[in-house]
Design a protein around this motif. Sequence first.
Motif, mmCIF file in Angstrom:
data_model
loop_
_atom_site.group_PDB
_atom_site.id
_atom_site.type_symbol
_atom_site.label_atom_id
_atom_site.label_comp_id
_atom_site.label_asym_id
_atom_site.label_seq_id
_atom_site.Cartn_x
_atom_site.Cartn_y
_atom_site.Cartn_z
ATOM 1 N N ALA A 52 -11.980 -6.587 -33.822
ATOM 2 C CA ALA A 52 -12.281 -5.155 -33.920
ATOM 3 C C ALA A 52 -13.617 -4.929 -34.636
ATOM 4 C CB ALA A 52 -11.158 -4.428 -34.648
ATOM 5 N N ALA A 53 -13.861 -5.689 -35.693
ATOM 6 C CA ALA A 53 -15.120 -5.547 -36.436
ATOM 7 C C ALA A 53 -16.309 -5.975 -35.579
ATOM 8 C CB ALA A 53 -15.054 -6.369 -37.729
ATOM 9 N N GLU A 54 -16.152 -7.064 -34.849
ATOM 10 C CA GLU A 54 -17.232 -7.520 -33.975
ATOM 11 C C GLU A 54 -17.473 -6.529 -32.836
ATOM 12 O OE1 GLU A 54 -15.842 -11.413 -32.921
ATOM 13 O OE2 GLU A 54 -16.863 -12.340 -34.635
ATOM 14 N N LYS A 55 -16.412 -5.962 -32.326
ATOM 15 C CA LYS A 55 -16.532 -4.977 -31.253
ATOM 16 C C LYS A 55 -17.269 -3.729 -31.754
ATOM 17 C CE LYS A 55 -13.807 -2.632 -27.739
ATOM 18 N NZ LYS A 55 -12.477 -2.401 -27.160
ATOM 19 N N ALA A 56 -16.959 -3.290 -32.974
ATOM 20 C CA ALA A 56 -17.641 -2.129 -33.553
ATOM 21 C C ALA A 56 -19.128 -2.415 -33.734
ATOM 22 C CB ALA A 56 -16.998 -1.748 -34.880
ATOM 23 N N ARG A 57 -19.458 -3.626 -34.226
ATOM 24 C CA ARG A 57 -20.866 -4.001 -34.410
ATOM 25 C C ARG A 57 -21.585 -4.055 -33.065
ATOM 26 N NH1 ARG A 57 -21.329 -9.778 -35.997
ATOM 27 N NH2 ARG A 57 -20.937 -9.919 -33.777
ATOM 28 N N ASP A 58 -20.952 -4.665 -32.061
ATOM 29 C CA ASP A 58 -21.563 -4.773 -30.734
ATOM 30 C C ASP A 58 -21.759 -3.408 -30.084
ATOM 31 O OD1 ASP A 58 -21.554 -7.499 -31.148
ATOM 32 O OD2 ASP A 58 -19.817 -7.883 -29.858
ATOM 33 N N LYS A 59 -20.804 -2.509 -30.275
ATOM 34 C CA LYS A 59 -20.924 -1.157 -29.726
ATOM 35 C C LYS A 59 -22.090 -0.423 -30.387
ATOM 36 C CE LYS A 59 -18.437 3.204 -29.006
ATOM 37 N NZ LYS A 59 -19.654 3.967 -29.057
ATOM 38 N N PHE A 60 -22.220 -0.580 -31.702
ATOM 39 C CA PHE A 60 -23.324 0.050 -32.414
ATOM 40 C C PHE A 60 -24.661 -0.478 -31.891
ATOM 41 C CE2 PHE A 60 -26.358 0.175 -35.959
ATOM 42 C CZ PHE A 60 -26.386 1.539 -36.182
ATOM 43 N N GLU A 61 -24.756 -1.808 -31.716
ATOM 44 C CA GLU A 61 -25.981 -2.403 -31.177
ATOM 45 C C GLU A 61 -26.317 -1.812 -29.805
ATOM 46 O OE1 GLU A 61 -25.507 -6.631 -30.903
ATOM 47 O OE2 GLU A 61 -25.559 -6.902 -33.073
ATOM 48 N N LYS A 62 -25.326 -1.768 -28.944
ATOM 49 C CA LYS A 62 -25.533 -1.258 -27.587
ATOM 50 C C LYS A 62 -25.975 0.204 -27.614
ATOM 51 C CE LYS A 62 -23.295 -0.745 -23.132
ATOM 52 N NZ LYS A 62 -22.079 -0.791 -22.354
ATOM 53 N N ASP A 63 -25.325 1.005 -28.463
ATOM 54 C CA ASP A 63 -25.678 2.429 -28.565
ATOM 55 C C ASP A 63 -27.118 2.610 -29.039
ATOM 56 O OD1 ASP A 63 -23.117 3.060 -27.745
ATOM 57 O OD2 ASP A 63 -22.408 3.632 -29.750
ATOM 58 N N MET A 64 -27.527 1.833 -30.046
ATOM 59 C CA MET A 64 -28.890 1.954 -30.572
ATOM 60 C C MET A 64 -29.909 1.452 -29.554
ATOM 61 S SD MET A 64 -28.718 3.512 -33.413
ATOM 62 C CE MET A 64 -27.323 4.411 -32.779
#
Length: 93
Positions: A52-64
Amino acid sequence: MKRLLLPVMALFLGLALISCGGKKQSASSIAQEWCDLNGKAYKAAEGPEKEAAEKARDKFEKDMEEKYKDNKAFMDEIGKEVEKCEDASEGRK
């Protein structure tokens, strides 16, 4: 008078929330948020918590990346800022 007070208060609350929602992010604030997410992913226990933590980080990266894809200079600045805090977020400094 009392009937007018509630709608007026609701209007002011709505305007206050709208005015706070449009803040512009700086490269350092984006990098700090990424480093916070990276630290959570690094420190999380194996299993669903880490995923879940990695998914949140990856989603943030993708959004930015999507948001700033046309601004290479800003993306480079974010990268430099991330380098400053990445080691600390993983407990290496």
